[in-house]
Design a protein around this motif. Sequence first.
Motif, PDB file in Angstrom:
ATOM      1  N   MET A  81       0.847  -1.169   0.000  1.00 18.00           N
ATOM      2  CA  MET A  81       0.000   0.000   0.000  1.00 18.00           C
ATOM      3  C   MET A  81       0.892   1.231   0.000  1.00 18.00           C
ATOM      4  O   MET A  81       1.823   1.330   0.790  1.00 18.00           O
ATOM      5  CB  MET A  81      -0.901  -0.014   1.233  1.00 18.00           C
ATOM      6  N   THR A  82       0.589   2.148  -0.880  1.00 17.92           N
ATOM      7  CA  THR A  82       1.347   3.386  -0.928  1.00 17.92           C
ATOM      8  C   THR A  82       0.759   4.402   0.058  1.00 17.92           C
ATOM      9  O   THR A  82      -0.361   4.238   0.542  1.00 17.92           O
ATOM     10  CB  THR A  82       1.330   4.000  -2.336  1.00 17.92           C
ATOM     11  N   ILE A  83       1.516   5.454   0.320  1.00 15.36           N
ATOM     12  CA  ILE A  83       1.027   6.516   1.210  1.00 15.36           C
ATOM     13  C   ILE A  83      -0.202   7.189   0.604  1.00 15.36           C
ATOM     14  O   ILE A  83      -1.141   7.549   1.319  1.00 15.36           O
ATOM     15  CB  ILE A  83       2.136   7.537   1.547  1.00 15.36           C
ATOM     16  N   GLU A  93      -2.468   5.728  -1.311  1.00 11.30           N
ATOM     17  CA  GLU A  93      -3.596   4.824  -1.108  1.00 11.30           C
ATOM     18  C   GLU A  93      -4.098   4.897   0.332  1.00 11.30           C
ATOM     19  O   GLU A  93      -5.302   4.904   0.579  1.00 11.30           O
ATOM     20  CB  GLU A  93      -3.188   3.387  -1.460  1.00 11.30           C
ATOM     21  N   ARG A  94      -3.166   4.957   1.280  1.00  6.44           N
ATOM     22  CA  ARG A  94      -3.571   5.087   2.685  1.00  6.44           C
ATOM     23  C   ARG A  94      -4.296   6.405   2.922  1.00  6.44           C
ATOM     24  O   ARG A  94      -5.314   6.455   3.601  1.00  6.44           O
ATOM     25  CB  ARG A  94      -2.331   5.000   3.580  1.00  6.44           C
ATOM     26  N   ASN A  95      -3.784   7.492   2.333  1.00  3.97           N
ATOM     27  CA  ASN A  95      -4.435   8.797   2.481  1.00  3.97           C
ATOM     28  C   ASN A  95      -5.817   8.794   1.845  1.00  3.97           C
ATOM     29  O   ASN A  95      -6.762   9.356   2.393  1.00  3.97           O
ATOM     30  CB  ASN A  95      -3.575   9.900   1.879  1.00  3.97           C
ATOM     31  N   TYR A  96      -5.944   8.167   0.679  1.00  2.00           N
ATOM     32  CA  TYR A  96      -7.245   8.070   0.011  1.00  2.00           C
ATOM     33  C   TYR A  96      -8.223   7.298   0.898  1.00  2.00           C
ATOM     34  O   TYR A  96      -9.362   7.710   1.084  1.00  2.00           O
ATOM     35  CB  TYR A  96      -7.093   7.381  -1.339  1.00  2.00           C
ATOM     36  N   ALA A  97      -7.769   6.203   1.467  1.00  2.00           N
ATOM     37  CA  ALA A  97      -8.623   5.415   2.365  1.00  2.00           C
ATOM     38  C   ALA A  97      -9.078   6.256   3.540  1.00  2.00           C
ATOM     39  O   ALA A  97     -10.235   6.209   3.948  1.00  2.00           O
ATOM     40  CB  ALA A  97      -7.874   4.186   2.859  1.00  2.00           C
ATOM     41  N   GLN A  98      -8.167   7.051   4.063  1.00  2.00           N
ATOM     42  CA  GLN A  98      -8.502   7.884   5.216  1.00  2.00           C
ATOM     43  C   GLN A  98      -9.516   8.956   4.834  1.00  2.00           C
ATOM     44  O   GLN A  98     -10.457   9.213   5.579  1.00  2.00           O
ATOM     45  CB  GLN A  98      -7.244   8.517   5.775  1.00  2.00           C
ATOM     46  N   GLU A  99      -9.345   9.560   3.683  1.00  2.00           N
ATOM     47  CA  GLU A  99     -10.259  10.619   3.247  1.00  2.00           C
ATOM     48  C   GLU A  99     -11.633  10.062   2.870  1.00  2.00           C
ATOM     49  O   GLU A  99     -12.664  10.588   3.286  1.00  2.00           O
ATOM     50  CB  GLU A  99      -9.675  11.354   2.048  1.00  2.00           C
ATOM     51  N   ALA A 159      -6.597  -2.937  12.926  1.00  2.81           N
ATOM     52  CA  ALA A 159      -5.904  -4.208  12.758  1.00  2.81           C
ATOM     53  C   ALA A 159      -4.417  -4.073  12.443  1.00  2.81           C
ATOM     54  O   ALA A 159      -3.625  -4.955  12.769  1.00  2.81           O
ATOM     55  CB  ALA A 159      -6.578  -5.029  11.652  1.00  2.81           C
ATOM     56  N   PHE A 160      -4.017  -2.965  11.811  1.00  2.00           N
ATOM     57  CA  PHE A 160      -2.646  -2.824  11.338  1.00  2.00           C
ATOM     58  C   PHE A 160      -1.980  -1.576  11.899  1.00  2.00           C
ATOM     59  O   PHE A 160      -2.616  -0.543  12.071  1.00  2.00           O
ATOM     60  CB  PHE A 160      -2.617  -2.720   9.801  1.00  2.00           C
ATOM     61  N   ASP A 161      -0.687  -1.686  12.165  1.00  2.00           N
ATOM     62  CA  ASP A 161       0.147  -0.516  12.435  1.00  2.00           C
ATOM     63  C   ASP A 161       0.710  -0.087  11.087  1.00  2.00           C
ATOM     64  O   ASP A 161       1.471  -0.837  10.457  1.00  2.00           O
ATOM     65  CB  ASP A 161       1.294  -0.852  13.390  1.00  2.00           C
ATOM     66  N   LEU A 162       0.337   1.090  10.621  1.00  2.00           N
ATOM     67  CA  LEU A 162       0.776   1.572   9.320  1.00  2.00           C
ATOM     68  C   LEU A 162       1.834   2.649   9.498  1.00  2.00           C
ATOM     69  O   LEU A 162       1.630   3.603  10.243  1.00  2.00           O
ATOM     70  CB  LEU A 162      -0.407   2.141   8.536  1.00  2.00           C
ATOM     71  N   TYR A 163       2.947   2.490   8.827  1.00  2.00           N
ATOM     72  CA  TYR A 163       4.000   3.495   8.869  1.00  2.00           C
ATOM     73  C   TYR A 163       4.745   3.467   7.535  1.00  2.00           C
ATOM     74  O   TYR A 163       4.891   2.414   6.922  1.00  2.00           O
ATOM     75  CB  TYR A 163       4.959   3.251  10.032  1.00  2.00           C
ATOM     76  N   PRO A 164       5.193   4.621   7.083  1.00  2.89           N
ATOM     77  CA  PRO A 164       5.925   4.661   5.812  1.00  2.89           C
ATOM     78  C   PRO A 164       7.306   4.039   5.975  1.00  2.89           C
ATOM     79  O   PRO A 164       7.944   4.188   7.013  1.00  2.89           O
ATOM     80  CB  PRO A 164       6.020   6.148   5.488  1.00  2.89           C
ATOM     81  N   TYR A 165       7.741   3.331   4.953  1.00  2.00           N
ATOM     82  CA  TYR A 165       9.075   2.721   5.009  1.00  2.00           C
ATOM     83  C   TYR A 165      10.006   3.246   3.918  1.00  2.00           C
ATOM     84  O   TYR A 165      11.097   2.745   3.727  1.00  2.00           O
ATOM     85  CB  TYR A 165       8.982   1.200   4.955  1.00  2.00           C
ATOM     86  N   ALA A 166       9.572   4.255   3.204  1.00  2.00           N
ATOM     87  CA  ALA A 166      10.414   4.855   2.169  1.00  2.00           C
ATOM     88  C   ALA A 166      10.121   6.345   2.098  1.00  2.00           C
ATOM     89  O   ALA A 166       9.052   6.794   2.485  1.00  2.00           O
ATOM     90  CB  ALA A 166      10.138   4.196   0.827  1.00  2.00           C
TER      91      ALA A 166
END
Length: 71
Positions: free
Chosen positions: A1-3, A5-11, A56-63
Motif C-alpha cells: 500500500m502506498t502513502i 492509497e492510505r491517504n485516500y482510504a482515510q479521506e 488491525a494494522f500498524d501503518l507506517y511509511p518505510y520509504a
Amino acid sequence: MTINERNYAQEIGLNDRNSRTNRKGQVRPLWQLAVVHDIDEAASVTFYTQGEMMAAFDLYPYAFHATLKPG
C-alpha cells in the motif's frame, strides 16, 4: 500500500455513513482493503473497512520520496 492509497482510504473511508446500499439492502463501504491469504494453497480474501484497517494494522511509511530543491 502506498502513502497515497492510505491517504485516500482515510479521506474516503473515514466516514462509513457515506456508504452505499446495494439492491439487496446491504451496506457497502466506499473504500475497502482486500488482503489475499494463502495464494499457494486455498486462497481466501479478508476485507477491511478503513476503521477496521486502522484497528488491525500498524501503518507506517518505510520509504521517502525525494525531489531536488531548486537552486
